[in-house]
Enzyme design. Structure first.
Site, mmCIF file in Angstrom:
data_model
loop_
_atom_site.group_PDB
_atom_site.id
_atom_site.type_symbol
_atom_site.label_atom_id
_atom_site.label_comp_id
_atom_site.label_asym_id
_atom_site.label_seq_id
_atom_site.Cartn_x
_atom_site.Cartn_y
_atom_site.Cartn_z
ATOM 1 N N ASP A 170 -4.259 -9.405 -5.951
ATOM 2 C CA ASP A 170 -3.648 -9.775 -5.217
ATOM 3 C C ASP A 170 -5.333 -11.341 -6.092
ATOM 4 O O ASP A 170 -6.266 -11.234 -5.917
ATOM 5 C CB ASP A 170 -3.437 -10.090 -3.473
ATOM 6 C CG ASP A 170 -4.627 -8.738 -3.378
ATOM 7 O OD1 ASP A 170 -5.558 -8.304 -4.412
ATOM 8 O OD2 ASP A 170 -4.356 -8.195 -2.760
ATOM 9 N N ASN A 204 -4.204 -1.441 8.988
ATOM 10 C CA ASN A 204 -2.740 -1.404 9.135
ATOM 11 C C ASN A 204 -1.966 -1.109 8.246
ATOM 12 O O ASN A 204 -0.975 -1.150 8.161
ATOM 13 C CB ASN A 204 -3.002 -2.934 9.305
ATOM 14 C CG ASN A 204 -3.106 -3.852 8.393
ATOM 15 O OD1 ASN A 204 -3.457 -3.652 6.934
ATOM 16 N ND2 ASN A 204 -2.684 -5.605 8.607
ATOM 17 N N HIS A 233 -1.879 -2.278 5.155
ATOM 18 C CA HIS A 233 -1.128 -2.678 4.020
ATOM 19 C C HIS A 233 -1.708 -2.111 2.771
ATOM 20 O O HIS A 233 -2.341 -1.439 2.678
ATOM 21 C CB HIS A 233 -1.888 -4.361 4.366
ATOM 22 C CG HIS A 233 -3.331 -4.675 3.574
ATOM 23 N ND1 HIS A 233 -3.955 -5.754 4.499
ATOM 24 C CD2 HIS A 233 -4.035 -3.297 3.406
ATOM 25 C CE1 HIS A 233 -4.731 -5.250 3.684
ATOM 26 N NE2 HIS A 233 -5.251 -4.598 3.238
ATOM 27 N N GLU A 260 1.154 -7.668 4.412
ATOM 28 C CA GLU A 260 0.897 -6.783 5.305
ATOM 29 C C GLU A 260 2.175 -6.557 6.805
ATOM 30 O O GLU A 260 3.299 -7.060 6.463
ATOM 31 C CB GLU A 260 0.490 -7.456 6.439
ATOM 32 C CG GLU A 260 -0.636 -8.806 5.544
ATOM 33 C CD GLU A 260 -2.063 -7.996 5.849
ATOM 34 O OE1 GLU A 260 -2.264 -6.799 6.174
ATOM 35 O OE2 GLU A 260 -3.050 -8.882 6.021
HETATM 36 P P1 PGA Z 1 -11.060 -1.641 1.670
HETATM 37 O O1 PGA Z 1 -10.487 -2.343 1.516
HETATM 38 O O2 PGA Z 1 -11.037 -1.095 0.046
HETATM 39 O O3 PGA Z 1 -11.853 -2.905 1.254
HETATM 40 O O4 PGA Z 1 -11.438 -0.706 2.895
HETATM 41 C C1 PGA Z 1 -8.732 -2.035 1.575
HETATM 42 C C2 PGA Z 1 -7.116 -2.121 1.371
HETATM 43 O O5 PGA Z 1 -8.038 -3.867 2.700
HETATM 44 O O6 PGA Z 1 -6.107 -2.620 0.186
#
Ligand code: PGA
Length: 241
Positions: A67, A136, A138, A143
């Protein structure tokens, strides 16, 4: 799903780096699927060391990233292209022409998304994909919602993701509100998926992924349907399972 619960972030990163190194050694022109965020930074640093100190050769490796914020320029220090150069690509002998990160400056977004998906297919799919999990649930920027878009698409970030990512920006208002992301079906094209989680703030998402129903309300729970997923997490992230 194979589950490995390890002591801490360092052990998680080591195990994940070993899975990637194995694929790269066995198939020098493999396609690796990459993610950003704080979770894979340790693994990327170890892969950099394996390249410079142990001769792990990235010269023919091809990569595709999950992404990118939209809109954002690749020179912006908050862009995922910048992150990838800094944390992995510049630490290895990978040829940047073989690296793909969604284009945060694309003018025709629909055409870009179709081309990105076609490019993954033309490369023969992804041999091994790394994923983090959002607080959350995702994956990528897929999302939680009542439905998910299967392929690469433009999406709006949820408030909770904007808040979580604001730690990388000067203020929450500076966090882009949209992103280009591979969809769940694009991720499922990977022959093997390695998903990582570290820290107590991921414990609820990990519980929902492993113990909840398979639901678009927790996109990571869909990974239970993929035939080759390796989940590596530390004790804190596993504490609610
Ligand atoms: P993070 O994010 O590694 O910064 O915790 C993970 C994600 O949002 O996929």
């Amino acid at each position: 799903m194979q589950i490995h619960v390890v002591e801490n972030y360092e052990k998680m990163s080591e195990l994940a780096a070993n899975y990637f190194a194995e694929v790269i050694s066995e198939k020098p022109n493999c396609v690796i699927g990459l993610a950003t965020g704080s979770t894979p930074v340790g693994m990327y640093s170890l892969l950099g060391k394996k390249c410079t100190e142990e001769g792990l050769d990235f010269s023919e490796v091809r990569s595709v990233n999950l992404d990118e914020y939209y809109p954002i320029s690749p020179e912006n220090e908050q862009s995922y292209r910048y992150f990838m150069n800094k944390n992995l690509f510049d630490k290895t002998n990978i040829d940047k022409a073989n690296t793909n990160v969604p284009d945060g400056t694309a003018k025709d977004v629909d055409a870009f998304c179709r081309e990105y998906e076609a490019k993954i297919d033309a490369m023969g799919g992804i041999d091994i994909q790394i994923l983090g999990i959002g607080r959350n649930g995702h994956i990528g920027f897929n999302e939680p919602d009542s439905y998910l878009v299967p392929f690469t698409h433009l999406t709006a970030l949820t408030e909770s993701t904007i808040e979580a990512n604001s730690r990388f920006f000067e203020s929450e208002a500076d966090v882009p509100k949209h992103a280009l992301t591979m969809g769940i079906q694009s991720v499922f094209k990977a022959r093997r998926i390695v998903i990582l989680a570290s820290g107590a703030d991921k414990a609820e998402a990990v519980r929902d992924m492993l113990k909840g129903n398979i639901s678009t309300a927790c996109p990571a729970s869909l990974l239970c349907l993929h035939p080759d997923v390796i989940f590596i997490c530390d004790k804190d992230a596993y504490s609610l399972v």
